[in-house]
Write a protein that holds these residues in place. Structure first.
Motif, PDB file in Angstrom:
ATOM      1  N   GLN A  67       0.832  -1.210   0.000  1.00 36.47           N
ATOM      2  CA  GLN A  67       0.000   0.000   0.000  1.00 36.47           C
ATOM      3  C   GLN A  67       0.864   1.256   0.000  1.00 36.47           C
ATOM      4  O   GLN A  67       0.603   2.205  -0.732  1.00 36.47           O
ATOM      5  CB  GLN A  67      -0.958   0.001   1.191  1.00 36.47           C
ATOM      6  CG  GLN A  67      -1.811   1.244   1.297  1.00 36.47           C
ATOM      7  CD  GLN A  67      -2.818   1.403   0.170  1.00 36.47           C
ATOM      8  OE1 GLN A  67      -3.039   0.508  -0.638  1.00 36.47           O
ATOM      9  NE2 GLN A  67      -3.442   2.572   0.101  1.00 36.47           N
ATOM     10  N   SER A  70       2.365   1.794  -3.337  1.00 36.95           N
ATOM     11  CA  SER A  70       1.310   2.191  -4.277  1.00 36.95           C
ATOM     12  C   SER A  70       0.954   3.657  -4.119  1.00 36.95           C
ATOM     13  O   SER A  70       0.784   4.386  -5.109  1.00 36.95           O
ATOM     14  CB  SER A  70       0.054   1.334  -4.072  1.00 36.95           C
ATOM     15  OG  SER A  70       0.322  -0.027  -4.328  1.00 36.95           O
ATOM     16  N   VAL A  71       0.836   4.116  -2.887  1.00 39.02           N
ATOM     17  CA  VAL A  71       0.496   5.520  -2.631  1.00 39.02           C
ATOM     18  C   VAL A  71       1.646   6.428  -3.058  1.00 39.02           C
ATOM     19  O   VAL A  71       1.435   7.431  -3.743  1.00 39.02           O
ATOM     20  CB  VAL A  71       0.137   5.748  -1.145  1.00 39.02           C
ATOM     21  CG1 VAL A  71       0.049   7.236  -0.826  1.00 39.02           C
ATOM     22  CG2 VAL A  71      -1.170   5.055  -0.810  1.00 39.02           C
ATOM     23  N   PHE A  75      -0.917   6.164  -6.456  1.00 43.01           N
ATOM     24  CA  PHE A  75      -2.179   6.692  -5.941  1.00 43.01           C
ATOM     25  C   PHE A  75      -2.102   8.160  -5.545  1.00 43.01           C
ATOM     26  O   PHE A  75      -3.094   8.883  -5.618  1.00 43.01           O
ATOM     27  CB  PHE A  75      -2.686   5.865  -4.762  1.00 43.01           C
ATOM     28  CG  PHE A  75      -3.075   4.456  -5.111  1.00 43.01           C
ATOM     29  CD1 PHE A  75      -3.410   4.079  -6.407  1.00 43.01           C
ATOM     30  CD2 PHE A  75      -3.120   3.487  -4.131  1.00 43.01           C
ATOM     31  CE1 PHE A  75      -3.769   2.782  -6.722  1.00 43.01           C
ATOM     32  CE2 PHE A  75      -3.494   2.187  -4.424  1.00 43.01           C
ATOM     33  CZ  PHE A  75      -3.819   1.832  -5.724  1.00 43.01           C
ATOM     34  N   ALA A  78      -3.071  10.078  -8.544  1.00 41.97           N
ATOM     35  CA  ALA A  78      -4.217   9.513  -9.258  1.00 41.97           C
ATOM     36  C   ALA A  78      -5.513  10.178  -8.807  1.00 41.97           C
ATOM     37  O   ALA A  78      -5.630  10.627  -7.671  1.00 41.97           O
ATOM     38  CB  ALA A  78      -4.298   8.011  -8.993  1.00 41.97           C
ATOM     39  N   ILE A  80      -8.042   8.988  -7.749  1.00 44.86           N
ATOM     40  CA  ILE A  80      -8.667   7.851  -7.071  1.00 44.86           C
ATOM     41  C   ILE A  80      -9.621   8.395  -6.007  1.00 44.86           C
ATOM     42  O   ILE A  80      -9.312   9.363  -5.320  1.00 44.86           O
ATOM     43  CB  ILE A  80      -7.597   6.914  -6.477  1.00 44.86           C
ATOM     44  CG1 ILE A  80      -8.196   5.583  -6.075  1.00 44.86           C
ATOM     45  CG2 ILE A  80      -6.850   7.551  -5.355  1.00 44.86           C
ATOM     46  CD1 ILE A  80      -7.156   4.510  -5.826  1.00 44.86           C
ATOM     47  N   THR A 141     -10.614  -0.359  -7.222  1.00 45.15           N
ATOM     48  CA  THR A 141     -10.667   0.999  -6.708  1.00 45.15           C
ATOM     49  C   THR A 141     -11.623   1.801  -7.576  1.00 45.15           C
ATOM     50  O   THR A 141     -11.896   1.434  -8.720  1.00 45.15           O
ATOM     51  CB  THR A 141      -9.269   1.652  -6.735  1.00 45.15           C
ATOM     52  OG1 THR A 141      -8.667   1.430  -8.012  1.00 45.15           O
ATOM     53  CG2 THR A 141      -8.373   1.087  -5.646  1.00 45.15           C
ATOM     54  N   TRP A 143     -12.256   5.383  -9.400  1.00 47.43           N
ATOM     55  CA  TRP A 143     -11.488   6.510  -9.939  1.00 47.43           C
ATOM     56  C   TRP A 143     -12.417   7.514 -10.585  1.00 47.43           C
ATOM     57  O   TRP A 143     -13.491   7.162 -11.074  1.00 47.43           O
ATOM     58  CB  TRP A 143     -10.516   6.026 -11.012  1.00 47.43           C
ATOM     59  CG  TRP A 143      -9.352   5.229 -10.525  1.00 47.43           C
ATOM     60  CD1 TRP A 143      -9.383   4.074  -9.793  1.00 47.43           C
ATOM     61  CD2 TRP A 143      -7.981   5.487 -10.780  1.00 47.43           C
ATOM     62  NE1 TRP A 143      -8.117   3.618  -9.580  1.00 47.43           N
ATOM     63  CE2 TRP A 143      -7.235   4.463 -10.177  1.00 47.43           C
ATOM     64  CE3 TRP A 143      -7.319   6.495 -11.469  1.00 47.43           C
ATOM     65  CZ2 TRP A 143      -5.847   4.418 -10.234  1.00 47.43           C
ATOM     66  CZ3 TRP A 143      -5.930   6.444 -11.536  1.00 47.43           C
ATOM     67  CH2 TRP A 143      -5.210   5.416 -10.915  1.00 47.43           C
TER      68      TRP A 143
END
Length: 156
Positions: A67, A70-71, A75, A78, A80, A141, A143
């Motif tokens: 995670q 990814s962030v 992310f 993004a 998101i 997720t 978006w």
């Protein structure tokens, strides 16, 4: 050029390199004591007597590493909205102190919705320094699409 990555810029098959993170013994012990206090994650003597022969990271700790990567790399730039589902979590190999984990995120499917959003199905993977897969995860997720008149960066 927009710094934001919108849903329509994602393509099935695109793979994002998430970078790497080193997992220290101290982090394994701290996370274990706080969130998953099994002896495999918190007691070096007990862990040495286990089938793993020493301390290993909790699977939840390993998920947290994915995670974070990814962030930090995807992310955070993004459009998101939120996570929707995590499934098919597979812990393939133990994570040991001083392992350097490398992450990737593959876009599996992008499904547009009528409300200006899209559901994105992705697959995350962590490998260790030997190239062994330690974690695989599939999830979805929600978006945002690019606002009317906005421009994307064409990153994917």
């Amino acid at each position: 050029m927009s710094a934001v990555l919108y849903a329509e810029e994602l393509r099935p098959g695109a793979v994002f390199d998430l970078g790497s993170a080193k997992v220290s013994k101290e982090e394994i012990l701290e996370f274990g004591r706080r969130f998953d206090p099994l002896p495999l994650h918190t007691d070096e003597d007990a862990a040495a007597e286990s089938r793993f022969g020493g301390i290993i990271a909790s699977g939840f700790h390993t998920l947290a590493v994915l995670q974070r990567l990814s962030v930090d790399t995807l992310f955070s730039r993004a459009a998101i909205i939120a996570g929707r589902e995590m499934g098919s979590i597979r812990m393939r190999a133990p994570v040991r102190p001083e392992d350097v984990l490398h992450g990737t995120m593959e876009i599996v499917e992008v499904r547009a919705r009528d409300d200006g959003t899209a559901v994105v199905h992705s697959r995350g993977t962590l490998t260790n320094g030997s190239g062994a897969v330690v974690l695989e995860l599939e999830g979805t997720t929600l978006w945002e699409h690019r606002p009317p008149g906005g421009s994307g960066n064409g990153a994917a």
